[in-house]
Scaffold this motif. Structure first.
Motif, PDB file in Angstrom:
ATOM      1  N   SER A 202      -3.742  -8.001   5.434  1.00  0.00           N
ATOM      2  CA  SER A 202      -2.561  -7.527   6.497  1.00  0.00           C
ATOM      3  C   SER A 202      -2.800  -6.425   7.249  1.00  0.00           C
ATOM      4  O   SER A 202      -2.806  -5.130   6.637  1.00  0.00           O
ATOM      5  CB  SER A 202      -1.140  -7.547   5.507  1.00  0.00           C
ATOM      6  OG  SER A 202      -0.157  -6.785   6.388  1.00  0.00           O
ATOM      7  N   SER A 203      -3.015  -6.702   8.639  1.00  0.00           N
ATOM      8  CA  SER A 203      -3.068  -5.451   9.280  1.00  0.00           C
ATOM      9  C   SER A 203      -1.838  -4.331   9.429  1.00  0.00           C
ATOM     10  O   SER A 203      -1.867  -3.215   9.217  1.00  0.00           O
ATOM     11  CB  SER A 203      -3.354  -5.802  10.583  1.00  0.00           C
ATOM     12  OG  SER A 203      -2.073  -6.381  11.250  1.00  0.00           O
ATOM     13  N   VAL A 204      -0.579  -5.181   9.015  1.00  0.00           N
ATOM     14  CA  VAL A 204       0.788  -4.235   8.854  1.00  0.00           C
ATOM     15  C   VAL A 204       0.419  -3.619   7.733  1.00  0.00           C
ATOM     16  O   VAL A 204       0.932  -2.202   7.719  1.00  0.00           O
ATOM     17  CB  VAL A 204       1.853  -5.068   8.862  1.00  0.00           C
ATOM     18  CG1 VAL A 204       3.092  -4.506   8.610  1.00  0.00           C
ATOM     19  CG2 VAL A 204       2.149  -5.798  10.400  1.00  0.00           C
ATOM     20  N   MET A 205       0.032  -4.152   6.761  1.00  0.00           N
ATOM     21  CA  MET A 205       0.156  -3.277   5.433  1.00  0.00           C
ATOM     22  C   MET A 205      -0.934  -2.211   5.439  1.00  0.00           C
ATOM     23  O   MET A 205      -0.707  -1.083   4.898  1.00  0.00           O
ATOM     24  CB  MET A 205      -0.316  -4.193   4.273  1.00  0.00           C
ATOM     25  CG  MET A 205      -0.135  -3.594   2.887  1.00  0.00           C
ATOM     26  SD  MET A 205       1.500  -2.956   2.662  1.00  0.00           S
ATOM     27  CE  MET A 205       2.486  -4.107   2.631  1.00  0.00           C
TER      28      MET A 205
ATOM     29  N   ASP B 131      -7.057  -4.667   3.243  1.00  0.00           N
ATOM     30  CA  ASP B 131      -6.009  -5.378   2.967  1.00  0.00           C
ATOM     31  C   ASP B 131      -6.298  -6.605   4.174  1.00  0.00           C
ATOM     32  O   ASP B 131      -6.423  -6.316   5.162  1.00  0.00           O
ATOM     33  CB  ASP B 131      -4.752  -4.702   2.973  1.00  0.00           C
ATOM     34  CG  ASP B 131      -3.484  -5.422   2.667  1.00  0.00           C
ATOM     35  OD1 ASP B 131      -2.666  -4.885   1.484  1.00  0.00           O
ATOM     36  OD2 ASP B 131      -3.018  -6.563   2.848  1.00  0.00           O
TER      37      ASP B 131
ATOM     38  N   LYS C   8       3.165  -2.875  -4.882  1.00  0.00           N
ATOM     39  CA  LYS C   8       4.165  -3.095  -3.875  1.00  0.00           C
ATOM     40  C   LYS C   8       5.267  -3.279  -4.259  1.00  0.00           C
ATOM     41  O   LYS C   8       5.273  -4.457  -5.066  1.00  0.00           O
ATOM     42  CB  LYS C   8       3.342  -3.881  -2.919  1.00  0.00           C
ATOM     43  CG  LYS C   8       2.248  -3.407  -2.294  1.00  0.00           C
ATOM     44  CD  LYS C   8       1.747  -4.724  -1.314  1.00  0.00           C
ATOM     45  CE  LYS C   8       0.112  -4.567  -0.959  1.00  0.00           C
ATOM     46  NZ  LYS C   8      -0.470  -5.819  -0.165  1.00  0.00           N
ATOM     47  N   PRO C   9       6.420  -2.980  -3.923  1.00  0.00           N
ATOM     48  CA  PRO C   9       6.504  -1.927  -2.796  1.00  0.00           C
ATOM     49  C   PRO C   9       6.573  -0.440  -3.465  1.00  0.00           C
ATOM     50  O   PRO C   9       6.736  -0.415  -4.353  1.00  0.00           O
ATOM     51  CB  PRO C   9       8.000  -2.224  -2.352  1.00  0.00           C
ATOM     52  CG  PRO C   9       8.718  -2.848  -3.546  1.00  0.00           C
ATOM     53  CD  PRO C   9       7.678  -3.685  -4.229  1.00  0.00           C
ATOM     54  N   PHE C  10       5.960   0.354  -2.634  1.00  0.00           N
ATOM     55  CA  PHE C  10       5.727   1.698  -2.827  1.00  0.00           C
ATOM     56  C   PHE C  10       6.365   2.896  -2.026  1.00  0.00           C
ATOM     57  O   PHE C  10       6.734   2.396  -0.772  1.00  0.00           O
ATOM     58  CB  PHE C  10       4.264   1.805  -2.989  1.00  0.00           C
ATOM     59  CG  PHE C  10       3.373   1.443  -1.958  1.00  0.00           C
ATOM     60  CD1 PHE C  10       3.383   2.577  -0.928  1.00  0.00           C
ATOM     61  CD2 PHE C  10       2.957   0.379  -1.702  1.00  0.00           C
ATOM     62  CE1 PHE C  10       2.612   2.265   0.400  1.00  0.00           C
ATOM     63  CE2 PHE C  10       2.283   0.138  -0.627  1.00  0.00           C
ATOM     64  CZ  PHE C  10       1.950   1.035   0.383  1.00  0.00           C
ATOM     65  N   THR C  11       6.409   3.999  -2.486  1.00  0.00           N
ATOM     66  CA  THR C  11       6.704   5.037  -1.691  1.00  0.00           C
ATOM     67  C   THR C  11       5.719   6.114  -1.422  1.00  0.00           C
ATOM     68  O   THR C  11       4.590   5.843  -2.311  1.00  0.00           O
ATOM     69  CB  THR C  11       8.082   5.895  -2.426  1.00  0.00           C
ATOM     70  OG1 THR C  11       7.204   6.525  -3.452  1.00  0.00           O
ATOM     71  CG2 THR C  11       9.159   5.152  -2.913  1.00  0.00           C
TER      72      THR C  11
ATOM     73  N   ARG D  57      -0.230   5.323   7.035  1.00  0.00           N
ATOM     74  CA  ARG D  57       1.075   6.259   6.935  1.00  0.00           C
ATOM     75  C   ARG D  57       1.406   6.844   5.726  1.00  0.00           C
ATOM     76  O   ARG D  57       1.861   7.876   5.638  1.00  0.00           O
ATOM     77  CB  ARG D  57       2.149   5.358   7.685  1.00  0.00           C
ATOM     78  CG  ARG D  57       3.242   6.262   8.353  1.00  0.00           C
ATOM     79  CD  ARG D  57       4.106   5.607   8.948  1.00  0.00           C
ATOM     80  NE  ARG D  57       4.856   4.549   7.986  1.00  0.00           N
ATOM     81  CZ  ARG D  57       5.545   3.283   8.226  1.00  0.00           C
ATOM     82  NH1 ARG D  57       5.877   2.947   9.485  1.00  0.00           N
ATOM     83  NH2 ARG D  57       6.124   2.903   7.238  1.00  0.00           N
TER      84      ARG D  57
ATOM     85  N   LYS E 247      -1.701  -0.427   8.117  1.00  0.00           N
ATOM     86  CA  LYS E 247      -1.160   0.705   8.789  1.00  0.00           C
ATOM     87  C   LYS E 247      -0.100   1.461   8.061  1.00  0.00           C
ATOM     88  O   LYS E 247       0.011   2.526   8.006  1.00  0.00           O
ATOM     89  CB  LYS E 247      -0.421   0.084  10.211  1.00  0.00           C
ATOM     90  CG  LYS E 247      -1.545  -0.442  11.285  1.00  0.00           C
ATOM     91  CD  LYS E 247      -0.707  -1.008  12.187  1.00  0.00           C
ATOM     92  CE  LYS E 247      -1.682  -1.593  13.297  1.00  0.00           C
ATOM     93  NZ  LYS E 247      -0.979  -2.574  14.357  1.00  0.00           N
ATOM     94  N   ILE E 248       0.673   0.523   6.940  1.00  0.00           N
ATOM     95  CA  ILE E 248       1.423   1.158   6.201  1.00  0.00           C
ATOM     96  C   ILE E 248       0.664   2.135   5.315  1.00  0.00           C
ATOM     97  O   ILE E 248       1.394   3.199   4.786  1.00  0.00           O
ATOM     98  CB  ILE E 248       2.481   0.123   5.567  1.00  0.00           C
ATOM     99  CG1 ILE E 248       3.546  -0.408   6.494  1.00  0.00           C
ATOM    100  CG2 ILE E 248       3.388   1.012   4.173  1.00  0.00           C
ATOM    101  CD1 ILE E 248       4.181  -1.708   6.078  1.00  0.00           C
TER     102      ILE E 248
END
Lengths: 161, 127
Positions: free
Chosen positions: B11-14, B9, B108-111, B20, B16-17
């Motif tokens: 996005s580095s934030v995405m 991705d 996205k957005p996802f659980t 997780r 990490k999400i």
């Protein structure tokens, strides 16, 4: 909560787009940040010093933006990453851009035909508030104001007809 | 058995999400590789074998659909399932991704539950 196409509005009417924009925003925050946004009741304006923007092109042209204070942007990043607020650093712009991207995508996916016919640009993030945004749009922007804890977040959609 | 995952991705934030969410879904990982686009991911795959690839679609340099087309020529990616993760909700894009070789698709957005629903059958070879 299902962020898919369960709540799809007809393409023709824009009357309920502000409501759809609010639902799309609330879903992104609930699913990706694990928090509930609340209604913004007063007319007080707070400083927006981080702005994320995503362009829409195709059957719907325009710009969707998410504006908030640096504190709100840091809080969003903290919740997205699941780290303490004081550990948040350079990821803020990336996080706010992704929030804006997901709100834009979730919003268009709720309107019949737009999932296929509208493309999103990569997000752009501006830090600072000393700027003027001039749009070719000829209609007033839709605007949704919500609170993340007690911090204001403004989501705007400027549509170009 | 813990898996080795590659998350792609811009996005580095995405990234990490996603990592997780895999952990929250109960998927044990011995190693997680990350790449910012398809071209970087191909470099990672030259040196490393993985068990699962999670890939965004809209990325600079090389997007997810182009990346997945390149995979048959990559020795370390043979028979490795790919799950696409994207903001785009276009059915045409879903069909294109699946017909290009993707095994699953997460919007996205996802659980974490949605990640689990897509990834567990893929890892079990049921998709």
């Amino acid at each position: 909560m299902n962020a898919g196409t369960a709540m799809q509005a007809p393409r023709g009417s824009q009357e309920n787009w502000a409501a759809l924009l609010e639902v799309a925003t609330r879903e992104v925050f609930a699913l990706m940040l694990g928090c509930q946004l609340t209604a913004f009741a007063t007319a007080d304006e707070s400083i927006s010093d981080v702005t994320a923007m995503v362009g829409l092109a195709g059957q719907l042209c325009g710009v969707l933006s998410v504006r908030c204070s640096g504190k709100a942007a840091a809080l969003m990043t903290s919740k997205m990453l699941g780290v303490a607020l004081d550990k948040v650093g350079s990821e803020i712009a990336d996080a706010l851009g992704e929030v804006c991207n997901m709100v834009a995508g979730n919003f268009k996916n709720k309107i019949a035909g737009l999932a296929e016919g509208c493309m999103l640009s990569p997000p752009t993030v501006i830090t600072g508030n000393d700027y003027t945004l001039r749009s070719q749009g000829d209609t007033p922007a839709l605007e949704v104001r919500l609170l993340l804890e007690d911090l204001l977040i403004i989501i705007s959609l400027q549509v170009h007809s | 058995m813990p898996i080795r995952a590659l998350i792609i991705d811009d996005s580095s934030v995405m990234r990490k999400i996603v990592e997780r969410s895999l952990a929250q879904a109960g998927i044990a990982m011995s190693e997680v590789f990350q790449a910012g686009n398809g071209a970087e991911a191909l470099v990672v795959l030259k040196e490393n074998r993985v068990d699962l690839i999670l890939c965004d679609i809209n990325m600079p340099v090389m997007d997810g659909l182009e990346f997945i087309k390149q995979l048959p020529g990559v020795e370390n990616a043979k028979n490795v399932p790919v799950v696409m993760i994207t903001t785009e909700g276009s059915e045409a894009q879903v069909v294109q991704a699946l017909s290009s070789g993707a095994s699953g698709y997460i919007r996205k957005p996802f659980t974490p539950e949605q990640v689990k629903e897509q990834v567990i059958p893929v890892l079990a070879g049921k998709v």
